[in-house]
Design a protein around this motif. Structure first.
Motif, PDB file in Angstrom:
ATOM      1  N   GLU A   1       0.818  -1.216   0.000  1.00  0.00           N
ATOM      2  CA  GLU A   1       0.000   0.000   0.000  1.00  0.00           C
ATOM      3  C   GLU A   1       0.847   1.259   0.000  1.00  0.00           C
ATOM      4  O   GLU A   1       0.604   2.182  -0.785  1.00  0.00           O
ATOM      5  N   ALA A   2       1.868   1.298   0.866  1.00  0.00           N
ATOM      6  CA  ALA A   2       2.713   2.492   0.928  1.00  0.00           C
ATOM      7  C   ALA A   2       3.474   2.688  -0.381  1.00  0.00           C
ATOM      8  O   ALA A   2       3.633   3.817  -0.863  1.00  0.00           O
ATOM      9  N   GLU A   3       3.923   1.551  -0.979  1.00  0.00           N
ATOM     10  CA  GLU A   3       4.682   1.653  -2.225  1.00  0.00           C
ATOM     11  C   GLU A   3       3.783   2.122  -3.378  1.00  0.00           C
ATOM     12  O   GLU A   3       4.187   2.937  -4.212  1.00  0.00           O
ATOM     13  N   LEU A   4       2.556   1.603  -3.394  1.00  0.00           N
ATOM     14  CA  LEU A   4       1.622   2.018  -4.436  1.00  0.00           C
ATOM     15  C   LEU A   4       1.230   3.483  -4.260  1.00  0.00           C
ATOM     16  O   LEU A   4       1.088   4.228  -5.238  1.00  0.00           O
ATOM     17  N   GLN A   5       1.115   3.900  -3.023  1.00  0.00           N
ATOM     18  CA  GLN A   5       0.808   5.304  -2.732  1.00  0.00           C
ATOM     19  C   GLN A   5       1.934   6.192  -3.251  1.00  0.00           C
ATOM     20  O   GLN A   5       1.694   7.230  -3.876  1.00  0.00           O
ATOM     21  N   PHE A   6       3.177   5.773  -2.991  1.00  0.00           N
ATOM     22  CA  PHE A   6       4.332   6.534  -3.448  1.00  0.00           C
ATOM     23  C   PHE A   6       4.331   6.624  -4.978  1.00  0.00           C
ATOM     24  O   PHE A   6       4.561   7.693  -5.552  1.00  0.00           O
ATOM     25  N   LEU A   7       4.085   5.473  -5.629  1.00  0.00           N
ATOM     26  CA  LEU A   7       4.104   5.441  -7.096  1.00  0.00           C
ATOM     27  C   LEU A   7       3.034   6.348  -7.688  1.00  0.00           C
ATOM     28  O   LEU A   7       3.333   7.195  -8.551  1.00  0.00           O
ATOM     29  N   LEU A   8       1.785   6.194  -7.261  1.00  0.00           N
ATOM     30  CA  LEU A   8       0.702   6.958  -7.880  1.00  0.00           C
ATOM     31  C   LEU A   8       0.805   8.444  -7.551  1.00  0.00           C
ATOM     32  O   LEU A   8       0.485   9.296  -8.386  1.00  0.00           O
ATOM     33  N   ASN A   9       1.242   8.764  -6.365  1.00  0.00           N
ATOM     34  CA  ASN A   9       1.449  10.182  -6.028  1.00  0.00           C
ATOM     35  C   ASN A   9       2.565  10.763  -6.901  1.00  0.00           C
ATOM     36  O   ASN A   9       2.476  11.902  -7.372  1.00  0.00           O
ATOM     37  N   GLY A  10       3.613   9.955  -7.127  1.00  0.00           N
ATOM     38  CA  GLY A  10       4.699  10.411  -7.998  1.00  0.00           C
ATOM     39  C   GLY A  10       4.221  10.625  -9.430  1.00  0.00           C
ATOM     40  O   GLY A  10       4.650  11.570 -10.109  1.00  0.00           O
TER      41      GLY A  10
END
Length: 739
Positions: free
Chosen positions: A529-538
């Motif tokens: 979840e945190a990694e996907l959050q980082f990716l999509l926010n980026g």
């Protein structure tokens, strides 16, 4: 007294044996307009003098939808046949007694002879003569805008007949229109001169008396004896009538009424002041004919124009386009209005439908305005007996609640644009009607609550195909969610043959968005979840600076998953938290849970999905092809995820999807166990000769930073992907080894 629906033709409610049969049963009531009754007969009479007869007119079998029965405050006028007033007889001092319970009326009236010919005519107006009807002066139906009248001048019905005719030659004078006291007044020019009769008319009076008893039209016989006297002035004198002729005017979708108060001082219109809508086909010579008007009194000013106001027919008969309705388009976008209408439908799970063609219906519709049916599935016999199969399909078609309504639109019995409201999405068996020329012209939208009675919110493949066809033919489809008050529209993206139900406020995003997607297990959410959050926010930050056609400030972003729990829920939750349109492709796995040998875990939808499409479980492959992702992202998954991976890989290999990176979250070992053996065996056997570059498409990443770097390099054009770049013998690229 139980009134039928005022909003739909009666035949739509009894179409189970076919619409033509239902229409034949109701042919009498469908010819009657709700603002008037049929003609009444003289039931008693007293000859008061040579010039006056007191009569009682009995009107029986009044249609239950006659406006006067339901609104006692509305003024009722007794309208004498124009073929009688043209002989100089007028109906005056009418007193109406309406018996709503028995659907009848009594009219006491004085029949006054204004000419010597009229005195003789009274002798032949005997008991049993049909002489006139009631007209309800319903001000709610007054035509209030000139645009309403003007658009009728250029409109025709299904048979090519004009809806409104004024004038027959280019030299005919224009009529003038104005809005007076909130209603449209048309000033009809009057031809010079007046009409009178030749002496032979007296010999026709016995025939006229017989015709009145039989209800036979004899107006054309009168015309044969009318003489036009073009040197006479158009003023009324006592003990005579003023009979004039206007230029051609024919109404098909309105009543016209002469406005006494706007006539020259001292002039009154005879009691045939109502112009009824005409039916039946007219040839060119009939269309050219002028209309005869009869007046009486004592006037000084010459009559040059006749003031006429208009009253609209029932909403479904008006030939009104959707855009000309003042409130209908707006109310069709308000889910609360639509839910209120749906709640007027009969309770239960029966199939119900109605047709709304006027904004006011939202406030007045009731249970009696819904068509209710209970379709019974017919067996499929197929090629073994084609004739029997055709009969079974036809029977099932007739059972649909929408069938009568769509048939009425198709055959021109419903002539106004409108929207169809139905509890369940229409059965594909209705496609032959829904896509017919006339229905496509008139039906602007379909609103429904559930996809299916038997399958709840899940569409069949045939339903999905019909959604696409309706979209192609310009019929919008909306689903209304009673529980949440939300409304969704089915939309297809450009170049796609599939679509989704999209929230109204997110439609632009869906149509224009670059589609990212998350595949993964319904059992294991993983630590992503945190990694996907980082990716999509980026991605959202990169979007602000990128000039790429798929990622720039003008291009929205959406994310698609299977809509279930686990990794899919993670994807939808992250997307929704970032304001990215969150989409789900739901499958009815729950219906398989009870089947022997089935191991089904995915039974609930996650709550973070905004736009969606639904599928029955036998259409998994079709559902997968509908994802149409630009950038797939894979998390840890099982057999279903492996299947999805293979299809995404094939789409890029065969060119149905552009060569964009597929992001694989996890370790090289995990993905090696899934991909490498298969890739190497295909390489060894030569089955991917020329397509070895497919190994540059999947990119294994261990975190969101690496995933963002892969996509950043792609959008900048520096990612080594596709033909012409070094391949990998593992079948995938590892981001950590390059960045």
């Amino acid at each position: 007294m139980s009134a039928r629906s005022p909003w739909l033709p009666p035949s739509v409610f009894n179409a189970g044996g076919g619409y033509s049969e239902a229409k034949a049963k109701h042919s009498a009531s469908e010819k009657i307009f709700d603002l008037c009754t049929s003609d009444g007969v003289i039931s008693s009479k007293t000859r008061v003098s040579r010039r006056e007869m007191h009569a009682v007119i009995s009107i029986e079998d009044i249609d239950t939808n006659f406006v006067g029965l339901h609104a006692p405050q509305i003024q009722l006028s007794f309208v004498l046949k124009s073929s009688i007033t043209q002989l100089g007889v007028n109906a005056e001092n009418a007193s109406v007694t309406l018996d709503a319970e028995n659907l009848s009326a009594k009219v006491e009236v004085d029949l006054i002879a204004h000419t010597p010919l009229a005195i003789l005519t009274l002798d032949y107006m005997d008991l049993g003569c049909f002489i006139g009807k009631l007209f309800a002066v319903d001000r709610r139906r007054s035509v209030r805008t000139m645009e309403y009248v003007q658009r009728l001048l250029h409109a025709v019905d299904l048979k090519g007949q004009p809806l409104l005719v004024y004038g027959s030659t280019p030299t005919d004078p224009e009529w003038k229109m104005e809005v007076n006291k909130g209603r449209v007044i048309a000033w009809l020019p009057v031809r010079s001169g007046v009409l009178n009769y030749s002496g032979e008319i007296h010999g026709l009076l016995p025939t006229i008396g017989s015709a009145l008893k039989q209800g036979t039209n004899y107006k054309e016989l009168l015309r044969l004896h009318q003489v036009f006297m073009d040197d006479h002035t158009r003023v009324a004198v006592p003990e005579n009538v003023l009979m004039v002729r206007s230029y051609a005017m024919h109404l098909r979708t309105m009543f016209g009424v002469v406005v006494d108060e706007l006539l020259p001082e001292g002039l009154k219109c005879m009691s045939s002041s109502v112009i009824e809508p005409e039916s039946g086909k007219k040839d060119k010579s009939e269309i050219k004919e002028g209309r005869t008007f009869v007046f009486y009194g004592a006037s000084k000013d010459e009559l040059t124009h006749i003031p006429v106001e208009f009253f609209a027919l029932e909403a479904f008969r008006e030939h009104v386009s959707f855009s000309l309705r003042k409130t209908l388009p707006a109310r069709c976008t308000d889910p609360n209005d639509l839910i209120r209408v749906f709640r007027t439908a009969p309770k239960g799970d029966t199939h119900v439908s109605t047709y709304i063609c006027k904004g006011g219906m939202f406030d007045q519709i009731s249970e009696k305005d819904w068509v209710v049916t209970t379709p019974v599935k017919t067996p499929y016999v197929g090629n073994e007996d084609p004739e029997r199969q055709q009969q079974l399909a036809e029977r099932y078609l007739y059972q649909q609640s929408e069938y009568g309504i769509l048939s009425a639109v198709s055959l021109g019995d419903i002539t106004s644009d409108g929207v169809l409201l139905t509890r369940y999405f229409p059965s594909p068996v209705l496609k032959v009607l829904l896509l017919s020329r006339q229905v496509c012209k008139r039906l602007k939208a379909i609103f429904f609550l559930k996809a299916s009675k038997d399958y709840g919110s899940f569409f069949s493949q045939e339903d999905s195909a019909m959604l696409g066809d309706l979209n192609t033919f310009g019929i919008s489809v909306f689903q209304v969610d009673e529980a949440t008050g939300q409304m969704y529209q089915f939309l297809r993206r450009l170049g796609s043959d599939s679509g989704m139900m999209v929230p109204m406020e997110r439609r632009h995003e869906y149509l224009q968005a670059t589609m990212f997607g998350v595949y993964g297990s319904n059992l294991v959410a993983g630590d992503f979840e945190a990694e996907l959050q980082f990716l999509l926010n980026g991605i959202l930050q990169l979007r602000k600076q990128s000039p790429h056609d798929l990622l720039n400030q003008q291009k929205p972003v959406a994310l698609v998953t299977g809509g279930g729990p686990g990794a899919m829920e993670v994807g939808n939750r992250v997307a929704k938290s970032l304001g990215i349109l969150s989409c789900g492709m739901f499958v009815d796995f729950g219906s398989l849970a009870s089947k022997p040998g089935a191991t089904i875990n995915e039974q609930k939808k996650n709550p973070y999905v905004e736009a969606f499409m639904t599928y029955r479980p036998n259409k998994l492959v079709e559902r997968q092809s509908d994802f149409n992702l630009d950038f797939p992202i894979f998390l840890t998954g099982g057999i279903g995820t492996d299947f999805e991976y293979a299809l995404e890989e094939v789409r890029r290999k065969v060119g149905t999807a552009r060569i964009h990176p597929m992001v694989l979250f996890g370790t090289p070992e995990h993905w090696g166990n899934k991909i490498t053996y298969r890739y190497r065996e295909n390489l060894r056997s030569g089955t991917i000769r020329g397509s070895e570059w497919i190994s540059t498409v999947p990119w294994v990443v261990s975190n969101g930073r690496e995933a963002l770097e892969v996509l950043t390099q792609f959008f900048r054009g520096t990612l080594p992907i596709g033909p012409g770049h070094p391949t990998s013998d593992t079948g995938f690229m590892v981001a950590a080894s390059l960045f």
